[in-house]
Design a protein around this motif. Sequence first.
Motif, PDB file in Angstrom:
ATOM      1  N   VAL A  34       0.829  -1.205   0.000  1.00 39.02           N
ATOM      2  CA  VAL A  34       0.000   0.000   0.000  1.00 39.02           C
ATOM      3  C   VAL A  34       0.866   1.258   0.000  1.00 39.02           C
ATOM      4  O   VAL A  34       0.407   2.340  -0.402  1.00 39.02           O
ATOM      5  CB  VAL A  34      -0.967  -0.016   1.205  1.00 39.02           C
ATOM      6  CG1 VAL A  34      -0.258   0.391   2.494  1.00 39.02           C
ATOM      7  CG2 VAL A  34      -2.182   0.874   0.949  1.00 39.02           C
ATOM      8  N   ASP A  35       2.136   1.135   0.414  1.00 37.97           N
ATOM      9  CA  ASP A  35       3.054   2.282   0.406  1.00 37.97           C
ATOM     10  C   ASP A  35       3.890   2.360  -0.872  1.00 37.97           C
ATOM     11  O   ASP A  35       4.705   3.276  -1.015  1.00 37.97           O
ATOM     12  CB  ASP A  35       3.995   2.200   1.617  1.00 37.97           C
ATOM     13  CG  ASP A  35       3.259   2.377   2.927  1.00 37.97           C
ATOM     14  OD1 ASP A  35       2.271   3.125   2.951  1.00 37.97           O
ATOM     15  OD2 ASP A  35       3.669   1.757   3.934  1.00 37.97           O
ATOM     16  N   ASP A  36       3.678   1.405  -1.774  1.00 36.15           N
ATOM     17  CA  ASP A  36       4.434   1.346  -3.021  1.00 36.15           C
ATOM     18  C   ASP A  36       3.695   2.128  -4.100  1.00 36.15           C
ATOM     19  O   ASP A  36       2.579   1.770  -4.500  1.00 36.15           O
ATOM     20  CB  ASP A  36       4.618  -0.116  -3.438  1.00 36.15           C
ATOM     21  CG  ASP A  36       5.497  -0.271  -4.675  1.00 36.15           C
ATOM     22  OD1 ASP A  36       5.790   0.744  -5.330  1.00 36.15           O
ATOM     23  OD2 ASP A  36       5.872  -1.427  -4.980  1.00 36.15           O
ATOM     24  N   ALA A  37       4.315   3.207  -4.565  1.00 37.71           N
ATOM     25  CA  ALA A  37       3.664   4.075  -5.561  1.00 37.71           C
ATOM     26  C   ALA A  37       3.371   3.339  -6.856  1.00 37.71           C
ATOM     27  O   ALA A  37       2.461   3.729  -7.611  1.00 37.71           O
ATOM     28  CB  ALA A  37       4.540   5.291  -5.828  1.00 37.71           C
ATOM     29  N   ASP A  38       4.122   2.276  -7.147  1.00 39.21           N
ATOM     30  CA  ASP A  38       3.920   1.531  -8.383  1.00 39.21           C
ATOM     31  C   ASP A  38       2.889   0.411  -8.238  1.00 39.21           C
ATOM     32  O   ASP A  38       2.595  -0.285  -9.215  1.00 39.21           O
ATOM     33  CB  ASP A  38       5.253   0.923  -8.843  1.00 39.21           C
ATOM     34  CG  ASP A  38       6.279   1.987  -9.184  1.00 39.21           C
ATOM     35  OD1 ASP A  38       5.862   3.063  -9.678  1.00 39.21           O
ATOM     36  OD2 ASP A  38       7.477   1.758  -8.952  1.00 39.21           O
ATOM     37  N   SER A  39       2.357   0.244  -7.044  1.00 37.26           N
ATOM     38  CA  SER A  39       1.406  -0.835  -6.800  1.00 37.26           C
ATOM     39  C   SER A  39      -0.027  -0.340  -6.972  1.00 37.26           C
ATOM     40  O   SER A  39      -0.338   0.826  -6.713  1.00 37.26           O
ATOM     41  CB  SER A  39       1.601  -1.384  -5.380  1.00 37.26           C
ATOM     42  OG  SER A  39       0.550  -2.271  -5.035  1.00 37.26           O
ATOM     43  N   LYS A  40      -0.900  -1.226  -7.405  1.00 34.96           N
ATOM     44  CA  LYS A  40      -2.324  -0.909  -7.501  1.00 34.96           C
ATOM     45  C   LYS A  40      -3.062  -1.250  -6.209  1.00 34.96           C
ATOM     46  O   LYS A  40      -4.275  -1.099  -6.106  1.00 34.96           O
ATOM     47  CB  LYS A  40      -2.949  -1.677  -8.676  1.00 34.96           C
ATOM     48  CG  LYS A  40      -2.407  -1.266 -10.034  1.00 34.96           C
ATOM     49  CD  LYS A  40      -3.076  -2.048 -11.161  1.00 34.96           C
ATOM     50  CE  LYS A  40      -2.524  -1.621 -12.518  1.00 34.96           C
ATOM     51  NZ  LYS A  40      -3.154  -2.392 -13.634  1.00 34.96           N
ATOM     52  N   PHE A  41      -2.317  -1.732  -5.236  1.00 33.70           N
ATOM     53  CA  PHE A  41      -2.883  -2.117  -3.943  1.00 33.70           C
ATOM     54  C   PHE A  41      -3.162  -0.846  -3.130  1.00 33.70           C
ATOM     55  O   PHE A  41      -2.256  -0.084  -2.814  1.00 33.70           O
ATOM     56  CB  PHE A  41      -1.880  -3.005  -3.204  1.00 33.70           C
ATOM     57  CG  PHE A  41      -2.466  -3.806  -2.072  1.00 33.70           C
ATOM     58  CD1 PHE A  41      -3.021  -5.051  -2.296  1.00 33.70           C
ATOM     59  CD2 PHE A  41      -2.450  -3.318  -0.772  1.00 33.70           C
ATOM     60  CE1 PHE A  41      -3.552  -5.797  -1.252  1.00 33.70           C
ATOM     61  CE2 PHE A  41      -2.978  -4.041   0.274  1.00 33.70           C
ATOM     62  CZ  PHE A  41      -3.530  -5.292   0.038  1.00 33.70           C
ATOM     63  N   ASP A  42      -4.433  -0.583  -2.825  1.00 39.21           N
ATOM     64  CA  ASP A  42      -4.790   0.677  -2.179  1.00 39.21           C
ATOM     65  C   ASP A  42      -5.306   0.448  -0.755  1.00 39.21           C
ATOM     66  O   ASP A  42      -5.304  -0.674  -0.241  1.00 39.21           O
ATOM     67  CB  ASP A  42      -5.828   1.435  -3.019  1.00 39.21           C
ATOM     68  CG  ASP A  42      -7.114   0.629  -3.240  1.00 39.21           C
ATOM     69  OD1 ASP A  42      -7.365  -0.341  -2.487  1.00 39.21           O
ATOM     70  OD2 ASP A  42      -7.869   0.981  -4.152  1.00 39.21           O
ATOM     71  N   GLU A  43      -5.754   1.516  -0.117  1.00 33.97           N
ATOM     72  CA  GLU A  43      -6.209   1.455   1.271  1.00 33.97           C
ATOM     73  C   GLU A  43      -7.418   0.529   1.436  1.00 33.97           C
ATOM     74  O   GLU A  43      -7.558  -0.143   2.458  1.00 33.97           O
ATOM     75  CB  GLU A  43      -6.564   2.858   1.776  1.00 33.97           C
ATOM     76  CG  GLU A  43      -5.369   3.766   1.991  1.00 33.97           C
ATOM     77  CD  GLU A  43      -4.504   3.343   3.175  1.00 33.97           C
ATOM     78  OE1 GLU A  43      -4.998   2.567   4.026  1.00 33.97           O
ATOM     79  OE2 GLU A  43      -3.339   3.782   3.241  1.00 33.97           O
ATOM     80  N   GLU A  44      -8.277   0.491   0.440  1.00 33.50           N
ATOM     81  CA  GLU A  44      -9.436  -0.407   0.510  1.00 33.50           C
ATOM     82  C   GLU A  44      -8.981  -1.866   0.507  1.00 33.50           C
ATOM     83  O   GLU A  44      -9.518  -2.699   1.246  1.00 33.50           O
ATOM     84  CB  GLU A  44     -10.379  -0.145  -0.665  1.00 33.50           C
ATOM     85  CG  GLU A  44     -11.661  -0.969  -0.601  1.00 33.50           C
ATOM     86  CD  GLU A  44     -12.617  -0.633  -1.740  1.00 33.50           C
ATOM     87  OE1 GLU A  44     -13.573  -1.396  -1.936  1.00 33.50           O
ATOM     88  OE2 GLU A  44     -12.391   0.397  -2.417  1.00 33.50           O
ATOM     89  N   ASN A  45      -7.980  -2.162  -0.317  1.00 34.11           N
ATOM     90  CA  ASN A  45      -7.421  -3.513  -0.327  1.00 34.11           C
ATOM     91  C   ASN A  45      -6.777  -3.844   1.022  1.00 34.11           C
ATOM     92  O   ASN A  45      -6.898  -4.967   1.529  1.00 34.11           O
ATOM     93  CB  ASN A  45      -6.375  -3.652  -1.422  1.00 34.11           C
ATOM     94  CG  ASN A  45      -6.925  -3.440  -2.821  1.00 34.11           C
ATOM     95  OD1 ASN A  45      -6.295  -2.795  -3.655  1.00 34.11           O
ATOM     96  ND2 ASN A  45      -8.110  -3.974  -3.098  1.00 34.11           N
ATOM     97  N   LEU A  46      -6.091  -2.871   1.587  1.00 36.60           N
ATOM     98  CA  LEU A  46      -5.430  -3.090   2.871  1.00 36.60           C
ATOM     99  C   LEU A  46      -6.453  -3.343   3.970  1.00 36.60           C
ATOM    100  O   LEU A  46      -6.245  -4.202   4.847  1.00 36.60           O
ATOM    101  CB  LEU A  46      -4.561  -1.885   3.228  1.00 36.60           C
ATOM    102  CG  LEU A  46      -3.731  -2.035   4.506  1.00 36.60           C
ATOM    103  CD1 LEU A  46      -2.735  -3.173   4.391  1.00 36.60           C
ATOM    104  CD2 LEU A  46      -3.010  -0.723   4.829  1.00 36.60           C
TER     105      LEU A  46
END
Length: 357
Positions: free
Chosen positions: A43-55
């Motif tokens: 979630v802290d990776d700017a290149d990731s699509k993993f967002d706060e909702e996923n977290l």
Amino acid sequence: MSRPADNRAQFRPDDHPNDSFLLTTVVGSYPKPKWLNRADDLVDDADSKFDEENLQEAHDDAARVITHEHERCGLDTVVDGEVRRNEMVEYFAERIDGYEFNGPVKVWGHNYFDKPSVSSEVAYDEPWLVDEFEFTNNVASKPVKVPITGPYTLGNWAFNEAYDTEEELVYELAELVNIEIERLVDAGAQYIQIDEPALATTPDDHAIVGEALDRIVSGIDEDVRIGLHVCYGDYSRIYPELNDYPVDEVDLELCNGNYEQIEVFTDPEFVPDLALGVVDVHTAEVEPVDEIKENIKQGLKVVPPERLTISPDCGLKLLPRDVAYGKMENMVEATRQVEAELDSGEIDLEEPVPTAD
């Protein structure tokens, strides 16, 4: 209102197998699933699509897993393993107005702690743990205990840049903790544990902790069980003073010291219920049931069975997860066996319990 109060019967399961009942619980933290650590990084990776909702979904899944793991091993009261929390001060400092972070501080060796500063007057804004409790309570079939870092540790483990004295800061924080506990109780919480590890390192401040606890429990109904966890230290420096604390239960880390300090609590008489650490969280070995049974019996030197709670020495988060589970599973089995031996008279409470070697 007076404490300690007789409020532990509510945690006895309807299908409890023995007449005797030693309440089993955990202190709080538990090893996180490895995939959750990966999710926190993503979630802290700017290149990731993993967002706060996923977290949020990942945290929910982890809370379900650990809560069910606690239930599967047979604990009477459960915790979600504090899977949403990063560190016991940092988590709350991020939620309390008046705190700020300026980077990590070296504490020992190569270990760093993101020590916050209190830069302005502290204030209560949004609830800290209510959502966490409500989620876990909906998942669990057993009663849920809520650990919360106490005001003395929240103040002592931060840089104080806003108050004339640390004592003044601690009392202000105690008022905020009281508000949070009121919110938790309104949400249905019946078992609250105040964590004060800083007390063991600065025992001369025991009176400040006592006053802070008075403020914390103000207005909290006697039916709500209030515990205090104090990590390993020279307990003779805070005993018998802790007998005056307005709590129902005091949780002590004694297994790590091979119960060398158990006699400290036999004179004068121990007033609150005793939550006794019976497995060592600093060793990655699962203690056998028979060894844990002998540890449990050390607690019977201090309080009768109806006032003895059984737990690990401290949080389990630094252990391998299979070891943590094994310790809890054996702890519960040892407790049930001791209960059965109390019922049958195999354990004579009039006979002195042997001192640990």
